[in-house]
Design an enzyme around this catalytic site. Structure first.
Site, mmCIF file in Angstrom:
data_model
loop_
_atom_site.group_PDB
_atom_site.id
_atom_site.type_symbol
_atom_site.label_atom_id
_atom_site.label_comp_id
_atom_site.label_asym_id
_atom_site.label_seq_id
_atom_site.Cartn_x
_atom_site.Cartn_y
_atom_site.Cartn_z
ATOM 1 N N GLY A 1 20.589 18.551 19.822
ATOM 2 C CA GLY A 1 21.617 17.446 19.704
ATOM 3 C C GLY A 1 22.339 16.957 20.815
ATOM 4 N N THR A 2 21.515 17.016 22.001
ATOM 5 C CA THR A 2 22.157 16.591 23.201
ATOM 6 C C THR A 2 22.233 15.070 23.141
ATOM 7 O OG1 THR A 2 20.051 16.292 24.424
ATOM 8 C CG2 THR A 2 21.352 18.253 24.631
ATOM 9 N N ASN A 3 21.465 14.264 22.334
ATOM 10 C CA ASN A 3 21.468 12.973 22.329
ATOM 11 C C ASN A 3 22.447 12.585 21.118
ATOM 12 O OD1 ASN A 3 19.433 11.258 23.690
ATOM 13 N ND2 ASN A 3 18.077 13.228 23.006
ATOM 14 N N HIS B 1 12.490 8.052 22.506
ATOM 15 C CA HIS B 1 11.334 8.694 22.867
ATOM 16 C C HIS B 1 11.662 9.061 24.415
ATOM 17 C CE1 HIS B 1 7.242 10.223 22.997
ATOM 18 N NE2 HIS B 1 7.062 9.335 23.805
ATOM 19 N N ASP C 1 6.222 6.137 17.088
ATOM 20 C CA ASP C 1 6.553 5.425 18.396
ATOM 21 C C ASP C 1 6.118 4.104 18.586
ATOM 22 O OD1 ASP C 1 5.944 8.541 20.119
ATOM 23 O OD2 ASP C 1 7.796 8.111 19.157
ATOM 24 N N GLU D 1 19.563 11.011 32.812
ATOM 25 C CA GLU D 1 19.450 9.623 33.658
ATOM 26 C C GLU D 1 19.185 8.458 32.758
ATOM 27 O OE1 GLU D 1 18.668 11.612 38.194
ATOM 28 O OE2 GLU D 1 17.426 9.672 37.653
HETATM 29 C C1 GRF Z 1 14.674 15.236 23.698
HETATM 30 O O1 GRF Z 1 13.844 15.347 24.907
HETATM 31 C C2 GRF Z 1 14.564 14.003 22.963
HETATM 32 O O2 GRF Z 1 14.016 13.026 23.878
HETATM 33 C C3 GRF Z 1 13.364 14.100 22.009
HETATM 34 O O3 GRF Z 1 13.732 15.505 21.736
HETATM 35 C C4 GRF Z 1 14.561 16.188 22.658
HETATM 36 C C5 GRF Z 1 15.845 16.781 22.251
HETATM 37 O O4 GRF Z 1 16.594 16.125 21.887
HETATM 38 N N1 GRF Z 1 13.341 13.064 21.010
HETATM 39 P P1 GRF Z 1 18.278 16.402 21.418
HETATM 40 O O5 GRF Z 1 18.836 17.340 22.350
HETATM 41 O O6 GRF Z 1 18.108 17.397 20.128
HETATM 42 O O7 GRF Z 1 18.828 15.542 21.124
#
Ligand code: GRF
Length: 205
Positions: free
Chosen positions: A16-18, A114, A155, A183
Site C-alpha cells: 500500500g505505498t501508493n 504501472h 495495461d 521518484e
Molecule cells: C508497486 O511496484 C506498484 O507499481 C505496483 O505494485 C507495487 C506495490 O505497490 N502496481 P504498493 O506498494 O502496494 O502500492
C-alpha cells in the site's frame, strides 16, 4: 459525489505505498478535488488495510473465495462501489485481473499505476519486481511509471500521465523499484487522481 469532492475508492493487494501516497496527498492538499472513501483489498491482512485504518478510511478485504469465485467477487465489488457513490476507482498495487464486463461497466472510471513507461515492459506477466527485472535485462537507461485508464487489455487503456526515472549502474530490481516508486509512482498517481477529480467536479459544475 459529496458536494465538495469526488469520491474515490482504492483497490489494493499488498504493502500500500501508493495508497499511502494518495492519503498523504489528500492531507497535504495536493489531492484536493477528491477524497478517499473506501479501500478494498483482495488479500486478507494486506498492510495497505492497516494504512487505511490508521487514516480513518473504511477498509476491508474482499476475497474471491469469500464471494464464491470471480463473478461473485466482481458483483460484491460493484455493489460496494456503487452504494457509496464512488466517482473514481484507483488500482494501487492491485494484483488481480478484472473481467471485461467489469471494466466496461466502469469505463473511464478506473485508473491504474504501472511501474514502467508503457508500452515497455507491460501487459500479461509484467507486474511488481518482474517489470524492473525485465528493464534491467534489456539494459534500458531510463524507465519510469505510467498512470493509465483500465480496460479489458492488461495495461492497455489510454495513458494519463508518465514520469521518467534514470536507471543507475549497479541497480538491482529492488533498488530500481524503490526509485521508481519514490521518484515517479508516488508523484504521478496523486497528480492523476487530482486531475481527474477536478475534471469530474468541473463537469458537474
Ligand atoms: C508497486 O511496484 C506498484 O507499481 C505496483 O505494485 C507495487 C506495490 O505497490 N502496481 P504498493 O506498494 O502496494 O502500492
Amino acid at each position: 459525489m459529496s458536494n465538495a469532492k469526488a469520491n474515490i475508492a482504492v483497490l489494493v493487494s499488498g504493502g500500500g505505498t501508493n495508497l499511502q501516497a494518495l492519503i498523504d496527498a489528500e492531507k497535504s492538499g495536493v489531492l484536493k478535488s477528491g477524497t478517499i472513501r473506501l479501500v478494498i483489498s483482495n488479500k486478507k491482512g494486506a498492510y495497505a488495510l492497516e494504512r487505511a485504518e490508521k487514516a480513518g478510511i473504511e477498509a476491508f478485504a474482499l476475497t474471491r473465495k469469500s464471494c464464491g469465485g470471480q463473478e461473485g467477487f466482481e458483483k460484491r465489488l460493484t455493489e460496494e462501489i456503487e452504494s457509496r457513490g464512488i466517482d473514481l476507482i484507483i488500482m494501487a498495487g492491485f494484483m488481480s485481473i478484472l473481467s471485461e464486463d467489469f471494466t466496461r461497466h466502469f469505463d473511464h472510471k478506473i485508473i491504474n499505476i504501472h511501474p514502467s513507461l508503457i508500452p515497455s515492459f507491460c501487459g500479461k506477466g509484467f507486474y511488481g519486481l518482474l517489470v524492473h527485472e525485465a528493464a534491467l535485462a534489456k539494459g534500458v537507461k531510463v524507465t519510469g511509471a505510467t498512470v493509465h485508464y483500465v480496460n479489458e487489455i492488461p495495461d492497455g487503456g489510454e495513458i494519463i500521465m508518465q514520469k521518467a526515472v534514470e536507471v543507475k549502474d549497479g541497480d538491482t530490481p529492488e533498488t530500481l523499484q524503490r526509485r521508481v516508486m519514490e521518484e515517479a509512482e508516488w508523484i504521478i498517481l496523486p497528480a492523476s487522481a487530482e486531475k481527474i477529480c477536478a475534471g469530474i467536479l468541473a463537469g458537474r459544475a
